[in-house]
Scaffold this motif. Structure first.
Motif, mmCIF file in Angstrom:
data_model
loop_
_atom_site.group_PDB
_atom_site.id
_atom_site.type_symbol
_atom_site.label_atom_id
_atom_site.label_comp_id
_atom_site.label_asym_id
_atom_site.label_seq_id
_atom_site.Cartn_x
_atom_site.Cartn_y
_atom_site.Cartn_z
ATOM 1 N N SER A 204 44.534 34.328 44.022
ATOM 2 C CA SER A 204 45.938 34.639 44.332
ATOM 3 C C SER A 204 46.023 35.733 45.395
ATOM 4 N N GLU B 68 43.756 42.219 38.453
ATOM 5 C CA GLU B 68 42.787 41.899 37.405
ATOM 6 C C GLU B 68 41.975 43.162 37.153
ATOM 7 N N PHE C 167 38.079 39.259 32.627
ATOM 8 C CA PHE C 167 38.850 38.091 33.078
ATOM 9 C C PHE C 167 39.936 37.672 32.086
ATOM 10 N N CYS D 250 41.146 38.090 43.216
ATOM 11 C CA CYS D 250 41.556 36.782 42.699
ATOM 12 C C CYS D 250 41.916 35.856 43.856
ATOM 13 N N VAL E 69 39.472 30.000 38.723
ATOM 14 C CA VAL E 69 40.414 29.364 37.794
ATOM 15 C C VAL E 69 39.877 28.006 37.344
ATOM 16 N N LYS F 51 32.963 35.081 42.675
ATOM 17 C CA LYS F 51 33.859 36.100 42.100
ATOM 18 C C LYS F 51 33.283 37.488 42.352
ATOM 19 N N ASP G 15 43.539 37.707 33.584
ATOM 20 C CA ASP G 15 44.168 36.635 34.366
ATOM 21 C C ASP G 15 43.428 35.308 34.250
ATOM 22 N N ILE G 16 42.302 35.183 34.942
ATOM 23 C CA ILE G 16 41.771 33.841 35.206
ATOM 24 C C ILE G 16 41.243 33.072 33.998
#
Ligand code: NAD
Ligand code: ZN
Ligand code: ZN
Lengths: 160, 401
Positions: free
Chosen positions: B40, B61, B175, B38, B206, B392, B178-179
């Motif tokens: 993040s 994730e 996904f 991610c 995101v 990704k 999270d995203i």
């Protein structure tokens, strides 16, 4: 004489006051969430024996007596006279309106004697007694709200 | 098992570590079939979180199969139609760890759970209060071992683990961890009204989900902003108009495109490592390097200035500390509202799964790379530097390399 140490901490717990009161009132439950408390033995309705971990794998022990007790509202206790560590504590349970749980306030006070035991107690309480009481209270909240205390001790990690 | 471990700034390694064990009654162990990297994680990779320790297992994730359940995992929950969990269930794991019974969980504010961060004191010192524990995301949020590994321990499994329909592939549901919810909550936070134009900074994962979610929530137009051509291209494919910050003056362009009004809402889907230009970019870089400022807020500044009067600023982008020179005058005098937070994942699991099942969106569009776990260090590098058109990466930790 060392300075007396007094600490107060308040936290809101999402459980009825009666349930919190009942759990706390059995002092034998306290070591579940109080980090430095090794064991509490309850003798009778008023008196109990407390054992905390001390430095060099030693322990510090004292007898305590309940000095005030109002069902679902308040409990106060203190060490008996001539205990190694003169200490007292209380907990208050205040129900909040609008489904906001119970406000719990803990007050503890220590009068550490001079010398080795006093130093041991000071060490036990660390640099921030307030933080320790706060952490203990947070663990109490976790245990009451979720039935367990969040931890990562024992999880895998890579090389340091 | 194999796990991706943080070993310092820009250094991750795949190591052999012990398998996770059940530590608390409400834990589960999940054998991981798919796990992603991610944006993040890049903040950790780049060394901007001082509470990372060498050896920490990364990743938040992930999904897989339940292989073990603690004695306290009993009741089902509404998200799983009340069905209790069983060994063998195929599940996704929300990146936020939530107890399900505190003040915040009860109010659908799952990422603010009171009871899942064993290091709450650290967060309280830094932030005033502690958010929930997070997987693989530094000791400030609990120091939980993450899911870029072959197995993971999941606390409060009875609340978090979400059973996914068998007809959907890993790539379609991964996904949800999270995203997708993060982009969706970012769009929800824009308070979209019919006819609205939403401007979104950042066309990373995101941002991509935010673009598509904004349309799902009824936006008339979405204007997406980035500087990486293939990401802008993907934004276009999602229906957005695009602006390249290297080619236009963004504030000016947004005004022109919205009849002088400015976008009705603006979103910062970039966060604390925003790319800056000129003197302002230089100022933030120097301050961040000297640790006088922890985060670089170029995008946030631009977004506040661009937003139309009375509009909303939505911030899914992550900030961890302090920022400088936020145009508070613009924010106040234009009467703006700001909404932000780590995503309340549990809230979105069911509704978003239903949207996938109905074919309203297929989240697998995002994946550009599928790699074995041994290639995690390479994956971090290409994702960070946007090499090889990487948008990704999904790792397959239990498939042979
Ligand atoms: N709130 C949450 O719960 C949550 C969850 C997941 C991710 N995030 C955060 O969302 C942010 C984006 O995540 P991601 O996975 O998409 O990361 P990413 O790093 O892949 O995407 C960031 C994008 O922003 C672009 N960008 C950089 N500077 C820019 C600028 N000045 N103007 C416009 N675009 C710029 C980059 O080119 C990149 O495409 C990160 O901060 C991440 O930590 C938040
Ligand atoms: Zn993430
Ligand atoms: Zn909670």
């Amino acid at each position: 004489m060392n300075q007396p140490i007094k600490v107060e901490k308040t936290l809101t717990i999402n459980k009825p006051a009666a349930e919190l009161y009942r759990f706390w009132h059995n002092f034998e439950n306290l070591p579940h969430f109080m980090k430095h408390l090794k064991q509490v033995k309850v003798y009778d309705a008023k008196t109990s024996h407390w054992t905390t971990s001390g430095p060099l794998d030693g322990t510090v022990e004292w007898d305590a007596v309940i000095t005030d007790d109002r069902e679902n509202e308040f409990i106060a206790w203190k060490s008996v006279e001539n205990a190694d560590v003169d200490n007292s504590g209380s907990i208050q349970f205040r129900p909040m309106s609008h489904d906001r749980g119970t406000e719990v306030k803990v007050v503890t006070e220590y009068n550490p004697p001079a010398g080795a035991v006093g130093d041991a107690i000071a060490k036990l309480l660390g640099e921030s007694p307030k933080q320790q009481i706060g952490d203990d209270l947070s663990r109490f909240k976790m245990l009451m709200e979720t039935g367990e205390i969040a931890t990562t001790e024992g999880q895998p990690k890579g090389r340091k | 098992m194999k796990a991706v471990c943080w070993q310092g700034t820009k250094k991750v390694e795949v190591e052999n570590v012990p398998d996770p064990k059940i530590l608390n009654p409400r834990d589960a162990i999940v054998k991981i079939t798919s796990t992603a990297i991610c944006g993040s994680d890049l903040h950790l990779y780049d060394g901007f979180n001082p509470t990372m320790k060498p050896g920490d297992i990364l990743g938040h994730e992930f999904m897989g199969e339940i292989v073990e359940l603690g004695s306290g995992v009993k009741s089902g929950n509404a998200r799983n139609n009340g069905q209790p969990l069983a060994v063998g269930d195929r599940v996704v794991v929300p990146f936020t760890i939530s107890c399900g019974s505190c003040f915040f969980c009860n109010r659908n504010l799952w990422s603010l759970c009171d009871n899942s961060n064993p290091n709450a004191w650290m967060a309280e010192a830094a932030l005033g209060h502690s958010p929930s524990g997070l997987f693989g995301y530094s000791h400030l949020t609990g120091g939980y071992a993450g899911g870029q590994a072959q197995y993971a321990r999941v606390p409060f499994a009875d609340v978090g683990l979400f059973k996914v329909p068998s007809e959907l592939t890993d790539e379609q549901v991964l996904f949800l961890t999270d995203i997708f919810p993060t982009g969706y909550m970012g769009a929800e936070n824009c308070d979209i009204q019919p006819g609205d134009t939403v401007a979104i900074w950042g066309c990373g994962p995101v941002g991509q989900f935010a673009i598509r979610s904004a349309f799902l929530l009824g936006a008339e137009r979405v204007i997406a902003i980035d500087l990486v051509p293939e990401r802008l291209q993907m934004a276009k494919e999602g229906g957005a108009e695009v602006l390249n910050i290297e080619e236009v003056e963004v504030g000016e362009a947004l005004k022109e495109m919205t009849g002088g009004m400015g976008p009705d809402s603006v979103m910062d889907a970039v966060g604390m490592e925003a790319h800056g230009f000129g003197l302002e970019g230089f100022y933030d870089k120097v301050k961040q390097a000297a640790r006088l400022e922890t985060d670089r807020p170029n995008v946030l500044r631009q977004a506040i200035l661009a937003c139309r009067k009375g509009g909303t600023v939505s911030v899914p982008g992550v900030y961890t500390g302090f920022v400088d020179k936020i145009p508070m005058g613009a924010f106040m005098n234009k009467g703006l509202t700001m909404k932000t937070g780590q995503t309340h994942i549990h809230r979105y699991l069911r509704p978003l799964t239903e949207r996938i099942q109905k074919g309203e969106i297929d989240p697998s569009f995002l994946i550009t790379h599928k790699l074995p776990i041994d290639q995690a260090p390479h994956a971090y590098e290409i994702f960070k530097h946007k090499q090889d058109n990487c948008i990704k990466v999904v790792l397959k930790p239990n498939e042979a390399a």
